[in-house]
Design a protein around this motif. Sequence first.
Motif, PDB file in Angstrom:
ATOM      1  N   CYS A 121       0.824  -1.212   0.000  1.00  0.00           N
ATOM      2  CA  CYS A 121       0.000   0.000   0.000  1.00  0.00           C
ATOM      3  C   CYS A 121       0.858   1.263   0.000  1.00  0.00           C
ATOM      4  N   LEU A 122       0.293   2.308  -0.532  1.00  0.00           N
ATOM      5  CA  LEU A 122       0.869   3.645  -0.461  1.00  0.00           C
ATOM      6  C   LEU A 122       0.076   4.437   0.566  1.00  0.00           C
ATOM      7  N   ASP A 123       0.780   5.096   1.466  1.00  0.00           N
ATOM      8  CA  ASP A 123       0.128   5.960   2.445  1.00  0.00           C
ATOM      9  C   ASP A 123      -0.211   7.278   1.745  1.00  0.00           C
ATOM     10  N   ILE A 124      -1.495   7.474   1.424  1.00  0.00           N
ATOM     11  CA  ILE A 124      -1.893   8.646   0.638  1.00  0.00           C
ATOM     12  C   ILE A 124      -2.540   9.728   1.496  1.00  0.00           C
ATOM     13  N   TYR A 125      -2.460   9.570   2.833  1.00  0.00           N
ATOM     14  CA  TYR A 125      -3.165  10.501   3.713  1.00  0.00           C
ATOM     15  C   TYR A 125      -2.784  11.958   3.432  1.00  0.00           C
ATOM     16  N   GLU A 126      -1.488  12.242   3.380  1.00  0.00           N
ATOM     17  CA  GLU A 126      -1.035  13.618   3.127  1.00  0.00           C
ATOM     18  C   GLU A 126      -0.015  13.657   1.985  1.00  0.00           C
ATOM     19  N   GLN A 127      -0.218  12.794   0.996  1.00  0.00           N
ATOM     20  CA  GLN A 127       0.713  12.716  -0.145  1.00  0.00           C
ATOM     21  C   GLN A 127       0.331  13.748  -1.190  1.00  0.00           C
ATOM     22  N   LEU A 128       0.922  14.929  -1.128  1.00  0.00           N
ATOM     23  CA  LEU A 128       0.578  16.000  -2.059  1.00  0.00           C
ATOM     24  C   LEU A 128       0.823  15.583  -3.502  1.00  0.00           C
ATOM     25  N   SER A 129       1.954  14.915  -3.764  1.00  0.00           N
ATOM     26  CA  SER A 129       2.268  14.511  -5.138  1.00  0.00           C
ATOM     27  C   SER A 129       1.230  13.525  -5.662  1.00  0.00           C
ATOM     28  N   PHE A 130       0.700  12.666  -4.776  1.00  0.00           N
ATOM     29  CA  PHE A 130      -0.339  11.727  -5.197  1.00  0.00           C
ATOM     30  C   PHE A 130      -1.613  12.477  -5.570  1.00  0.00           C
ATOM     31  N   TYR A 131      -2.013  13.457  -4.775  1.00  0.00           N
ATOM     32  CA  TYR A 131      -3.255  14.183  -5.057  1.00  0.00           C
ATOM     33  C   TYR A 131      -3.128  15.069  -6.286  1.00  0.00           C
ATOM     34  N   ASN A 132      -1.937  15.602  -6.517  1.00  0.00           N
ATOM     35  CA  ASN A 132      -1.717  16.320  -7.780  1.00  0.00           C
ATOM     36  C   ASN A 132      -1.895  15.370  -8.960  1.00  0.00           C
ATOM     37  N   LEU A 133      -1.309  14.163  -8.836  1.00  0.00           N
ATOM     38  CA  LEU A 133      -1.375  13.211  -9.938  1.00  0.00           C
ATOM     39  C   LEU A 133      -2.796  12.709 -10.155  1.00  0.00           C
ATOM     40  N   ILE A 134      -3.496  12.314  -9.088  1.00  0.00           N
ATOM     41  CA  ILE A 134      -4.832  11.754  -9.292  1.00  0.00           C
ATOM     42  C   ILE A 134      -5.796  12.831  -9.789  1.00  0.00           C
ATOM     43  N   SER A 135      -5.567  14.090  -9.399  1.00  0.00           N
ATOM     44  CA  SER A 135      -6.371  15.180  -9.961  1.00  0.00           C
ATOM     45  C   SER A 135      -6.114  15.316 -11.452  1.00  0.00           C
TER      46      SER A 135
END
Length: 386
Positions: free
Chosen positions: A52-66
């Motif tokens: 799993c990836l901890d996406i709780y406060e992963q800014l780069s993840f939220y930029n990418l999924i957006s």
Amino acid sequence: MTINEQRFSEKIENELFLCKNCIKDNKLKTFFEESILNKKTCSFCNKKNQKCLDIYEQLSFYNLISAVIRYHYSEDTYNSHWGGDSIFQIFTRENHILNTINMHQNKYFEYAIEALTIRIEDNHGVWIFLGNYEDGTRGCYFDSIKDSRSTRISKLENILLKENYFLHEEEIKSILTSYNDSIVSTLDVNSTFYRARIGYEKKAIIKKNFPKGKKYRYIPYKGKKISAPDSYLVNGGRLNRTGVSFLYLATNKETAINEVRPDPGHIVSIGKFKSLKPLKIIDFDKIFVNLSQNEESLKSFRFLNHIDQLFSHPITQNERHLYIITQFFADIFRKIGFDAIKFTSSVGNGQNLLVFNPNNFTYMKSKENRTYKIDNIRYSIHPLKN
């Protein structure tokens, strides 16, 4: 809300984990492959001991999924102000981004989707809503990134059908080299891919009375017979000119088979190949990840996305003249020093790899080298605007 629902809701207020099996989009998969993953219980499918990836406060993840939402969907699909649904509704049914079928095993998955949606909508690195213009009128991303096109390349498409391609090479070389490190990826040594060929080496009898006749096994093409053909045998293809032999591969067997366009009843051979050294490649999914961290860099992806869409766009028999354009871009990438191009497949859930020098890969012994019979072909359709 039941006690169990309340406990799950409170839990994801402080942590949010997403496993690889819940990811469908190849761009997100690319991001996961380069991220630190730990064995956790996935908040979405509730399976334990998953990577799993901890996406709780992963800014780069939220930029990418957006950015991935913007890639697949126009804003009027997920913005109720424009008559669409919501991101929450898109994620809770079958979609291009997350494997919702996998998540339905967890009866609380909607709470995780809600937490994910809130963080996406609160993210301001990459916008999913265009918002209002300076005059107060509401704006909208009416085109998905996937369907967007570069004006410069659109003009070039028309020119290349009338003028010699080499007259425009320097212009495109200059544009592509300006992207520098954003477009460069490395394919590791011993990376494995698949290649398909319609037909088989030979048919052997294994049972003579089965039950009232013969039973056969089909021996697949192997080695050179399923590798890139000799150059004198090669007709012009999507990325290669006549008399130029490139090696076309795919990231999985299903995509490799779909790419050779078999008919029902065909027997198809599959061969597995591995890279012999690290290769410098163009990987459009990796490029998207690199350019998805802010709104400005995402805009620059439009030019490169148009090239990826040209590579993956299905071309009918009477449109083969359009290979002039895709061959042109393949030549440019080769001339500026790339060994291969990894691009989206339009007929499979994997990706294609075009290798300029077939000697950079070798056929390998594998239990996956076998034959497959094509039982049926399914078509997906959608209505067009009148």
